[in-house]
Write a protein that holds these residues in place. Structure first.
Motif, PDB file in Angstrom:
ATOM      1  N   LEU A 185       0.826  -1.206   0.000  1.00  9.44           N
ATOM      2  CA  LEU A 185       0.000   0.000   0.000  1.00  9.44           C
ATOM      3  C   LEU A 185       0.864   1.262   0.000  1.00  9.44           C
ATOM      4  N   ALA A 186       1.973   1.226   0.740  1.00  7.09           N
ATOM      5  CA  ALA A 186       2.880   2.372   0.764  1.00  7.09           C
ATOM      6  C   ALA A 186       3.520   2.582  -0.615  1.00  7.09           C
ATOM      7  N   VAL A 187       3.888   1.505  -1.287  1.00  7.43           N
ATOM      8  CA  VAL A 187       4.478   1.612  -2.633  1.00  7.43           C
ATOM      9  C   VAL A 187       3.439   2.164  -3.610  1.00  7.43           C
ATOM     10  N   ILE A 188       2.226   1.651  -3.553  1.00  8.28           N
ATOM     11  CA  ILE A 188       1.164   2.124  -4.454  1.00  8.28           C
ATOM     12  C   ILE A 188       0.838   3.584  -4.184  1.00  8.28           C
ATOM     13  N   LEU A 189       0.756   3.962  -2.908  1.00  5.96           N
ATOM     14  CA  LEU A 189       0.492   5.359  -2.562  1.00  5.96           C
ATOM     15  C   LEU A 189       1.608   6.267  -3.067  1.00  5.96           C
ATOM     16  N   GLY A 190       2.849   5.821  -2.937  1.00  5.12           N
ATOM     17  CA  GLY A 190       3.977   6.602  -3.450  1.00  5.12           C
ATOM     18  C   GLY A 190       3.917   6.762  -4.959  1.00  5.12           C
ATOM     19  N   LEU A 191       3.544   5.713  -5.672  1.00  7.14           N
ATOM     20  CA  LEU A 191       3.419   5.798  -7.127  1.00  7.14           C
ATOM     21  C   LEU A 191       2.312   6.759  -7.534  1.00  7.14           C
ATOM     22  N   VAL A 192       1.178   6.668  -6.848  1.00  8.24           N
ATOM     23  CA  VAL A 192       0.052   7.548  -7.181  1.00  8.24           C
ATOM     24  C   VAL A 192       0.388   9.007  -6.876  1.00  8.24           C
ATOM     25  N   LEU A 193       0.989   9.261  -5.723  1.00  6.36           N
ATOM     26  CA  LEU A 193       1.357  10.640  -5.372  1.00  6.36           C
ATOM     27  C   LEU A 193       2.426  11.189  -6.318  1.00  6.36           C
ATOM     28  N   GLY A 194       3.393  10.363  -6.683  1.00  4.78           N
ATOM     29  CA  GLY A 194       4.419  10.801  -7.623  1.00  4.78           C
ATOM     30  C   GLY A 194       3.849  11.091  -8.994  1.00  4.78           C
ATOM     31  N   ALA A 195       2.937  10.246  -9.452  1.00  8.75           N
ATOM     32  CA  ALA A 195       2.300  10.475 -10.751  1.00  8.75           C
ATOM     33  C   ALA A 195       1.453  11.738 -10.718  1.00  8.75           C
ATOM     34  N   ALA A 196       0.734  11.966  -9.633  1.00  7.27           N
ATOM     35  CA  ALA A 196      -0.099  13.173  -9.516  1.00  7.27           C
ATOM     36  C   ALA A 196       0.777  14.424  -9.481  1.00  7.27           C
ATOM     37  N   ALA A 197       1.876  14.381  -8.749  1.00 11.06           N
ATOM     38  CA  ALA A 197       2.775  15.534  -8.686  1.00 11.06           C
ATOM     39  C   ALA A 197       3.373  15.828 -10.051  1.00 11.06           C
ATOM     40  N   THR A 198       3.760  14.803 -10.775  1.00  3.32           N
ATOM     41  CA  THR A 198       4.305  14.990 -12.115  1.00  3.32           C
ATOM     42  C   THR A 198       3.250  15.549 -13.057  1.00  3.32           C
TER      43      THR A 198
END
Length: 114
Positions: free
Chosen positions: A55-68
């Protein structure tokens, strides 16, 4: 081709590490959101540790994609504006071309002789 190789070199070891961590951390842990009473079951979730890891990895991917995505918004807006401007100039060129063809057709017609 180079992008595929880089993805394989990065993603395969990352996947292997995640699988090894998942196998090593199968014990159940409790994630408590109440810092004052950790025994409170209303604000806590119990699951194997690897679930929280994923869940932490998925959350990091989603937040990184949103920031980009938000950071690149100005470039997408600029591309839309330039595309609409190019379309406008293309229409104007077509209009001018058709007017030039009409004038050329009128100029090539023989004038009536009296």
């Amino acid at each position: 081709m180079l992008k595929k190789v880089i993805n394989i070199v990065v993603l395969v070891p990352l996947g292997i590490v995640l699988v090894l961590l998942s196998v090593a951390n199968r014990q159940t842990v409790t994630f408590a959101l109440n810092p004052f009473n950790t025994a409170d079951r209303v604000l806590s979730v119990s699951a194997p540790f690897f679930v929280f890891l994923f869940l932490a990895v998925i959350l990091g991917l989603v937040l990184g994609a949103a920031a980009t995505w938000f950071a690149q918004g100005k470039y997408r807006r600029r591309a839309r504006n330039e595309a609409s401007e190019a379309l406008k100039w293309h229409r104007e060129a077509e209009k001018q071309r058709s007017q030039a063809e009409k004038l050329a057709a009128q100029a090539s017609l023989p004038s009536p002789q009296n």
